[in-house]
Design a protein around this motif. Structure first.
Motif, mmCIF file in Angstrom:
data_model
loop_
_atom_site.group_PDB
_atom_site.id
_atom_site.type_symbol
_atom_site.label_atom_id
_atom_site.label_comp_id
_atom_site.label_asym_id
_atom_site.label_seq_id
_atom_site.Cartn_x
_atom_site.Cartn_y
_atom_site.Cartn_z
ATOM 1 N N ARG A 125 -5.041 8.179 -10.243
ATOM 2 C CA ARG A 125 -5.556 7.591 -9.006
ATOM 3 C C ARG A 125 -5.383 6.073 -9.046
ATOM 4 O O ARG A 125 -6.164 5.338 -8.444
ATOM 5 C CB ARG A 125 -7.034 7.948 -8.789
ATOM 6 C CG ARG A 125 -7.320 9.425 -8.701
ATOM 7 C CD ARG A 125 -8.668 9.749 -8.060
ATOM 8 N NE ARG A 125 -9.747 8.864 -8.379
ATOM 9 C CZ ARG A 125 -10.584 8.981 -9.438
ATOM 10 N NH1 ARG A 125 -10.425 9.979 -10.293
ATOM 11 N NH2 ARG A 125 -11.557 8.122 -9.640
ATOM 12 N N LEU A 126 -4.335 5.602 -9.694
ATOM 13 C CA LEU A 126 -4.113 4.165 -9.842
ATOM 14 C C LEU A 126 -4.060 3.464 -8.498
ATOM 15 O O LEU A 126 -4.462 2.306 -8.370
ATOM 16 C CB LEU A 126 -2.823 3.914 -10.625
ATOM 17 C CG LEU A 126 -2.406 2.449 -10.812
ATOM 18 C CD1 LEU A 126 -3.498 1.648 -11.511
ATOM 19 C CD2 LEU A 126 -1.093 2.375 -11.578
ATOM 20 N N GLN B 236 -5.034 -0.704 -4.328
ATOM 21 C CA GLN B 236 -5.419 -0.940 -2.948
ATOM 22 C C GLN B 236 -6.723 -1.741 -2.864
ATOM 23 O O GLN B 236 -6.847 -2.658 -2.046
ATOM 24 C CB GLN B 236 -5.579 0.391 -2.206
ATOM 25 C CG GLN B 236 -6.123 0.297 -0.795
ATOM 26 C CD GLN B 236 -5.129 -0.244 0.218
ATOM 27 O OE1 GLN B 236 -3.986 -0.546 -0.130
ATOM 28 N NE2 GLN B 236 -5.536 -0.352 1.463
ATOM 29 N N GLY B 237 -7.693 -1.399 -3.700
ATOM 30 C CA GLY B 237 -8.956 -2.125 -3.694
ATOM 31 C C GLY B 237 -8.774 -3.594 -4.008
ATOM 32 O O GLY B 237 -9.375 -4.469 -3.370
ATOM 33 N N SER C 156 0.818 -1.209 0.000
ATOM 34 C CA SER C 156 0.000 0.000 0.000
ATOM 35 C C SER C 156 0.855 1.263 0.000
ATOM 36 O O SER C 156 0.495 2.262 -0.617
ATOM 37 C CB SER C 156 -0.923 0.006 1.224
ATOM 38 O OG SER C 156 -1.822 -1.071 1.186
ATOM 39 N N SER C 157 1.977 1.223 0.723
ATOM 40 C CA SER C 157 2.863 2.389 0.773
ATOM 41 C C SER C 157 3.410 2.717 -0.609
ATOM 42 O O SER C 157 3.520 3.893 -0.991
ATOM 43 C CB SER C 157 4.015 2.129 1.744
ATOM 44 O OG SER C 157 3.546 1.893 3.054
ATOM 45 N N ALA C 158 3.738 1.673 -1.374
ATOM 46 C CA ALA C 158 4.243 1.888 -2.735
ATOM 47 C C ALA C 158 3.134 2.399 -3.651
ATOM 48 O O ALA C 158 3.386 3.237 -4.533
ATOM 49 C CB ALA C 158 4.833 0.593 -3.285
ATOM 50 N N TYR C 159 1.905 1.906 -3.449
ATOM 51 C CA TYR C 159 0.791 2.398 -4.264
ATOM 52 C C TYR C 159 0.632 3.912 -4.075
ATOM 53 O O TYR C 159 0.484 4.659 -5.043
ATOM 54 C CB TYR C 159 -0.519 1.721 -3.864
ATOM 55 C CG TYR C 159 -0.544 0.217 -3.949
ATOM 56 C CD1 TYR C 159 0.338 -0.496 -4.761
ATOM 57 C CD2 TYR C 159 -1.474 -0.512 -3.196
ATOM 58 C CE1 TYR C 159 0.299 -1.888 -4.818
ATOM 59 C CE2 TYR C 159 -1.527 -1.897 -3.265
ATOM 60 C CZ TYR C 159 -0.643 -2.578 -4.060
ATOM 61 O OH TYR C 159 -0.695 -3.942 -4.117
ATOM 62 N N ALA C 160 0.619 4.346 -2.830
ATOM 63 C CA ALA C 160 0.465 5.767 -2.540
ATOM 64 C C ALA C 160 1.647 6.562 -3.076
ATOM 65 O O ALA C 160 1.485 7.671 -3.601
ATOM 66 C CB ALA C 160 0.315 5.976 -1.032
ATOM 67 N N GLU D 81 -4.933 0.073 -14.548
ATOM 68 C CA GLU D 81 -5.151 1.442 -15.010
ATOM 69 C C GLU D 81 -6.164 1.361 -16.145
ATOM 70 O O GLU D 81 -6.058 0.498 -17.022
ATOM 71 C CB GLU D 81 -3.841 2.060 -15.476
ATOM 72 C CG GLU D 81 -3.904 3.562 -15.704
ATOM 73 C CD GLU D 81 -4.469 3.916 -17.074
ATOM 74 O OE1 GLU D 81 -5.275 4.867 -17.137
ATOM 75 O OE2 GLU D 81 -4.118 3.239 -18.060
ATOM 76 N N THR D 82 -7.153 2.232 -16.142
ATOM 77 C CA THR D 82 -8.298 2.080 -17.045
ATOM 78 C C THR D 82 -7.885 2.028 -18.510
ATOM 79 O O THR D 82 -8.374 1.174 -19.271
ATOM 80 C CB THR D 82 -9.302 3.229 -16.822
ATOM 81 O OG1 THR D 82 -9.641 3.292 -15.437
ATOM 82 C CG2 THR D 82 -10.558 3.024 -17.647
ATOM 83 N N GLY D 83 -7.009 2.906 -18.937
ATOM 84 C CA GLY D 83 -6.583 2.893 -20.329
ATOM 85 C C GLY D 83 -5.789 1.645 -20.672
ATOM 86 O O GLY D 83 -6.011 1.000 -21.710
ATOM 87 N N ASP D 84 -4.882 1.266 -19.775
ATOM 88 C CA ASP D 84 -4.028 0.110 -20.044
ATOM 89 C C ASP D 84 -4.805 -1.194 -19.981
ATOM 90 O O ASP D 84 -4.388 -2.195 -20.585
ATOM 91 C CB ASP D 84 -2.882 0.089 -19.021
ATOM 92 C CG ASP D 84 -1.650 -0.623 -19.538
ATOM 93 O OD1 ASP D 84 -1.367 -0.525 -20.751
ATOM 94 O OD2 ASP D 84 -0.951 -1.265 -18.727
ATOM 95 N N TRP D 85 -5.942 -1.200 -19.276
ATOM 96 C CA TRP D 85 -6.755 -2.410 -19.184
ATOM 97 C C TRP D 85 -7.092 -2.953 -20.572
ATOM 98 O O TRP D 85 -7.077 -4.170 -20.787
ATOM 99 C CB TRP D 85 -8.053 -2.115 -18.414
ATOM 100 C CG TRP D 85 -8.946 -3.308 -18.260
ATOM 101 C CD1 TRP D 85 -8.915 -4.234 -17.250
ATOM 102 C CD2 TRP D 85 -9.989 -3.718 -19.151
ATOM 103 N NE1 TRP D 85 -9.884 -5.203 -17.456
ATOM 104 C CE2 TRP D 85 -10.552 -4.906 -18.625
ATOM 105 C CE3 TRP D 85 -10.507 -3.203 -20.335
ATOM 106 C CZ2 TRP D 85 -11.605 -5.571 -19.238
ATOM 107 C CZ3 TRP D 85 -11.552 -3.880 -20.963
ATOM 108 C CH2 TRP D 85 -12.086 -5.044 -20.414
ATOM 109 N N SER D 86 -7.377 -2.070 -21.515
ATOM 110 C CA SER D 86 -7.750 -2.499 -22.869
ATOM 111 C C SER D 86 -6.586 -3.111 -23.626
ATOM 112 O O SER D 86 -6.781 -3.703 -24.702
ATOM 113 C CB SER D 86 -8.314 -1.314 -23.658
ATOM 114 O OG SER D 86 -9.491 -0.820 -23.044
#
Length: 324
Positions: free
Chosen positions: A211-212, A217-218, A48-52, A234-239
């Motif tokens: 806001r990745l 985290q979720g 989580s620390s790395a995500y933030a 990430e929403t764009g990369d998801w595709s």
């Protein structure tokens, strides 16, 4: 880790956030520990620390500050010398990879520990400490501490860009109100959202790049608590990299609103009957959407939205353990 106590930690988010807002309204915790003219910033942490840290570094770069975020286990730490500020984050203060990284950084750098645990090993390894003020998390899951890490990194952004923390304190209070609303209305939205998201296969959580950390985290909450298969995207990369699972699984998706690439995502997910849940705004092809007060503000979203998957994960975890 304890599921009932984890749910209790979530329930206290509003009051603990309000206390943090009081601290930020009174002044910036970074003012005494980081030189105002710092040239370079390195965020170090795990999980989580790395995500933030990833979001914080991107935000600083967008404001003209040279900043990077590295996972603490890397062998390739930046060698940026005496002009660098190293922000080493560990809620427990005992992450072994982060402590090891601190033995490998340039000794002339300014090193600051960010932790939720006073007197922990990381505080002894660093020249200064910023307290997360998230209070003890009885469930053993970094939930409030993750939220407070983001807020404290926003305070660092204020410090390095010469901005008062007054507006940030207001944002943190707005996140407290939004969190309180999600908690008090949980019975209205959470059962449907859980039914839609917790399918037989896996769940993807998507968020815009800035806001990745919310998606990461979720997804961690689904894995850490009820041990569900979940991936943060990430929403764009998801595709480009995650779309393929829509073809041969009963994939479920939670999408944090705000990416310009949601239409592209829906072009794949919609025709394949992928179940989508939107959070914080209108999402194309979503079966249902969770809205909350203040979700028009991107920073309120950043500090609030993970509570949706956290609550879904907490109740699923309690059900699995028979503790409800």
């Amino acid at each position: 880790m304890k599921p009932h106590e984890f749910a209790g930690d979530l329930a206290r988010k509003p009051e603990v956030l309000d206390a943090l807002a009081d601290t930020l309204a009174a002044g910036n915790p970074w003012a005494e520990v980081v030189p105002a003219g710092a040239e370079r910033v390195v965020f170090l942490g795990m999980g989580s620390s790395a995500y933030a840290g990833g979001v914080a570094a991107a935000r600083l770069r967008a404001r003209g500050v040279v900043a990077v975020s590295d996972i603490a286990s890397t062998a390739l730490l930046p060698a940026w010398g005496s002009g660098a500020v190293v922000v080493a984050t560990s809620a427990s203060g005992a992450s072994v990879e982060t402590l090891d990284a601190l033995t490998r950084i340039d000794p002339t750098a300014t090193v600051v520990a960010v932790t939720n645990t006073a007197g922990s090993p990381i505080t002894e390894a660093c020249g200064a400490t910023v307290d997360l003020l998230a209070e003890r998390e009885a469930g053993g899951v970094a939930c409030r501490s993750f939220q407070h890490t983001l807020a404290m990194f926003l305070a660092l952004e204020c410090h390095l860009t010469g901005t008062s923390t007054t507006a940030l304190a207001d944002t943190v209070r707005a996140a407290a109100r939004a969190s309180d609303w999600l908690l008090s209305t949980e019975a209205d939205w959470r059962p449907e959202v859980a039914d839609l998201l917790l399918g037989p296969d896996e769940t993807h959580l998507c968020a815009p790049a800035h806001r990745l950390s919310s998606a990461q985290q979720g997804a961690l909450m689904f894995r850490e608590g009820p041990r569900r298969a979940a991936t943060g995207c990430e929403t764009g990369d998801w595709s480009h990299v995650d779309v393929y699972r829509t073809k041969n699984t009963d994939l479920r998706m939670l999408v944090f609103a705000g990416s310009p690439w949601e239409d592209q995502m829906a072009e794949w997910a919609g025709p394949r009957d992928t179940t989508l849940v939107g959070v914080g705004g209108v999402v194309p092809a979503a079966t249902t959407t969770v809205r909350y007060p203040g979700d028009h503000d991107d920073d309120v979203r950043l500090l609030t939205e993970t509570l949706v998957p956290e609550l879904v994960a907490a109740r699923a975890w309690q059900d699995a353990e028979g503790t409800r």
